[in-house]
Design an enzyme around this catalytic site. Structure first.
Site, PDB file in Angstrom:
ATOM      1  N   HIS A   1      56.082 -91.469 -70.889  1.00 22.84           N
ATOM      2  CA  HIS A   1      55.386 -92.551 -71.583  1.00 22.84           C
ATOM      3  C   HIS A   1      55.071 -93.665 -70.583  1.00 22.84           C
ATOM      4  CE1 HIS A   1      54.320 -94.721 -75.293  1.00 22.84           C
ATOM      5  NE2 HIS A   1      54.844 -95.795 -74.736  1.00 22.84           N
TER       6      HIS A   1
ATOM      7  N   ASP B   1      58.099 -95.846 -81.048  1.00 24.63           N
ATOM      8  CA  ASP B   1      58.235 -96.529 -79.756  1.00 24.63           C
ATOM      9  C   ASP B   1      58.873 -97.892 -79.959  1.00 24.63           C
ATOM     10  OD1 ASP B   1      57.924 -97.562 -77.223  1.00 24.63           O
ATOM     11  OD2 ASP B   1      55.733 -97.538 -77.231  1.00 24.63           O
TER      12      ASP B   1
ATOM     13  N   MET C   1      54.605 -98.364 -83.834  1.00 27.16           N
ATOM     14  CA  MET C   1      55.452 -99.272 -83.056  1.00 27.16           C
ATOM     15  C   MET C   1      56.634 -99.681 -83.923  1.00 27.16           C
ATOM     16  SD  MET C   1      54.299 -99.616 -79.993  1.00 27.16           S
ATOM     17  CE  MET C   1      55.624-100.744 -79.544  1.00 27.16           C
TER      18      MET C   1
ATOM     19  N   SER D   1      59.948 -93.943 -71.280  1.00 31.10           N
ATOM     20  CA  SER D   1      59.016 -95.000 -70.878  1.00 31.10           C
ATOM     21  C   SER D   1      59.403 -95.571 -69.529  1.00 31.10           C
ATOM     22  CB  SER D   1      59.002 -96.116 -71.917  1.00 31.10           C
ATOM     23  OG  SER D   1      58.376 -97.256 -71.353  1.00 31.10           O
TER      24      SER D   1
ATOM     25  N   HIS E   1      50.094 -95.276 -73.074  1.00 31.14           N
ATOM     26  CA  HIS E   1      50.045 -96.226 -74.193  1.00 31.14           C
ATOM     27  C   HIS E   1      49.356 -97.502 -73.708  1.00 31.14           C
ATOM     28  CE1 HIS E   1      52.636 -98.939 -77.085  1.00 31.14           C
ATOM     29  NE2 HIS E   1      51.353 -98.926 -77.414  1.00 31.14           N
TER      30      HIS E   1
ATOM     31  N   MET F   1      49.902-102.830 -69.916  1.00 31.76           N
ATOM     32  CA  MET F   1      49.789-104.116 -70.624  1.00 31.76           C
ATOM     33  C   MET F   1      48.881-105.059 -69.849  1.00 31.76           C
ATOM     34  SD  MET F   1      53.764-104.815 -71.457  1.00 31.76           S
ATOM     35  CE  MET F   1      54.784-103.602 -72.287  1.00 31.76           C
TER      36      MET F   1
ATOM     37  N   ASP G   1      53.330 -97.307 -70.133  1.00 31.32           N
ATOM     38  CA  ASP G   1      52.917 -98.507 -70.871  1.00 31.32           C
ATOM     39  C   ASP G   1      52.040 -99.409 -70.027  1.00 31.32           C
ATOM     40  OD1 ASP G   1      54.337 -98.362 -73.455  1.00 31.32           O
ATOM     41  OD2 ASP G   1      56.142 -98.376 -72.220  1.00 31.32           O
TER      42      ASP G   1
ATOM     43  N   MET H   1      48.269-101.049 -74.149  1.00 34.27           N
ATOM     44  CA  MET H   1      48.400-102.310 -74.894  1.00 34.27           C
ATOM     45  C   MET H   1      47.433-103.297 -74.256  1.00 34.27           C
ATOM     46  SD  MET H   1      52.512-102.160 -75.315  1.00 34.27           S
ATOM     47  CE  MET H   1      52.624-100.958 -74.009  1.00 34.27           C
TER      48      MET H   1
HETATM   49  C1  DX5 Z   1      57.027-101.828 -75.701  1.00 36.27           C
HETATM   50  C2  DX5 Z   1      56.612-100.533 -75.062  1.00 36.27           C
HETATM   51  C3  DX5 Z   1      57.689 -99.528 -75.096  1.00 36.27           C
HETATM   52  C4  DX5 Z   1      58.943 -99.901 -74.333  1.00 36.27           C
HETATM   53  C5  DX5 Z   1      60.085 -99.315 -75.105  1.00 36.27           C
HETATM   54  O1  DX5 Z   1      55.936-102.646 -75.891  1.00 36.27           O
HETATM   55  O2  DX5 Z   1      55.488 -99.974 -75.728  1.00 36.27           O
HETATM   56  O3  DX5 Z   1      57.230 -98.239 -74.714  1.00 36.27           O
HETATM   57  O4  DX5 Z   1      58.961 -99.442 -73.017  1.00 36.27           O
HETATM   58  O5  DX5 Z   1      61.260 -99.795 -74.562  1.00 36.27           O
HETATM   59  P1  DX5 Z   1      62.676 -99.581 -75.254  1.00 36.27           P
HETATM   60  O6  DX5 Z   1      62.883 -98.112 -75.413  1.00 36.27           O
HETATM   61  O7  DX5 Z   1      63.609-100.201 -74.262  1.00 36.27           O
HETATM   62  O8  DX5 Z   1      62.647-100.292 -76.579  1.00 36.27           O
HETATM   63 ZN    ZN Z   2      54.960 -97.822 -75.334  1.00 38.59          ZN
END
Ligand code: DX5
Ligand code: ZN
Length: 217
Positions: free
Chosen positions: A32, A174, A136, A7, A65, A36, A34, A67
């Protein structure tokens, strides 16, 4: 098929391209990404321009991903930016069935994600529409949190359903994944492993290799 999906949320954005090159050289095939929106989760990360920019220099599989609330609004834009797979949260879509179908129609792989507080049963009616379910294992929004042990049971429950129905669906986990617990979540039934801080906080190539080794053992 087992995949490590690093990620980039935990990467240093000042040299993002270089850090992505390092994971690629370590033998990783997925990335990956993310996204947001500050509404579905408290934090804001980045969006299409960043994805389009890193797409130019990477042939990794872009596992995006989302969010964000009502991600159905942006399917075409994410496709254009270079996403290979879009994963949307069941909790964020008023019309989940139709959003998943639209992702498929746009020519991308289809993923659906559930938060720690959402039961696997919520996905019963959409399993035939997806290539992957993202469980998650922390509450979404931030990197660096600890794996929630109770999620073991959800991974096992989903793997049992997939096996029983003879479906071809990946299970991605994740949040809080590292070389220390990747074998454990694999044992529970997951086969795609997201890791942010465990890959990017330190020596990237050797951290990625450690997780890949533990994953393939
Ligand atoms: C959290 C994200 C993850 C995050 C994971 O909301 O969806 O993908 O980057 O980070 P680690 O591996 O540090 O828990
Ligand atoms: Zn993620």
């Amino acid at each position: 098929m087992y995949q490590l999906s690093p990620s980039i949320l935990a990467a240093d954005f000042n040299c993002l391209g270089e850090q992505i090159r390092q994971v690629e050289e370590a033998g990783v095939e997925w990335l990956h990404i993310d996204v947001m929106d500050g509404a579905f989760v408290p934090s804001i990360s980045f969006g299409m321009p960043v994805i389009a920019s890193i797409r130019k220099n990477s042939s990794l599989f872009f596992d995006v991903h989302l969010m964000i609330e009502e991600p159905g609004r942006y399917i075409e834009e994410f496709k254009k930016s270079g996403a290979d797979m879009l994963t949307v949260h069941a909790e964020a879509c008023k019309h989940l069935d139709s959003t998943l179908r639209e992702i498929r129609k746009a020519g991308m792989k289809v993923g659906v994600a559930i938060n720690p507080g959402t039961p696997v049963s919520q996905l019963e009616c959409v399993l035939d529409l997806v290539d992957m379910v993202l469980i998650m294992t922390v509450n979404p929004g931030y990197g660096g949190q600890s794996y929630i042990a109770k999620m073991d049971d959800k991974i096992k429950e989903l793997r049992a359903i997939i096996n029983e129905k003879g479906l071809d669906i990946d299970i991605e986990v994740d949040g809080g994944i590292s070389a220390k617990n990747v074998a454990h979540v694999k044992e529970c039934g997951a086969n795609v492993f997201v890791a942010g801080s465990a890959v990017f906080n330190g020596d990237i190539a050797s951290s990625a290799k450690d997780i890949l080794e533990a994953m393939e053992a």
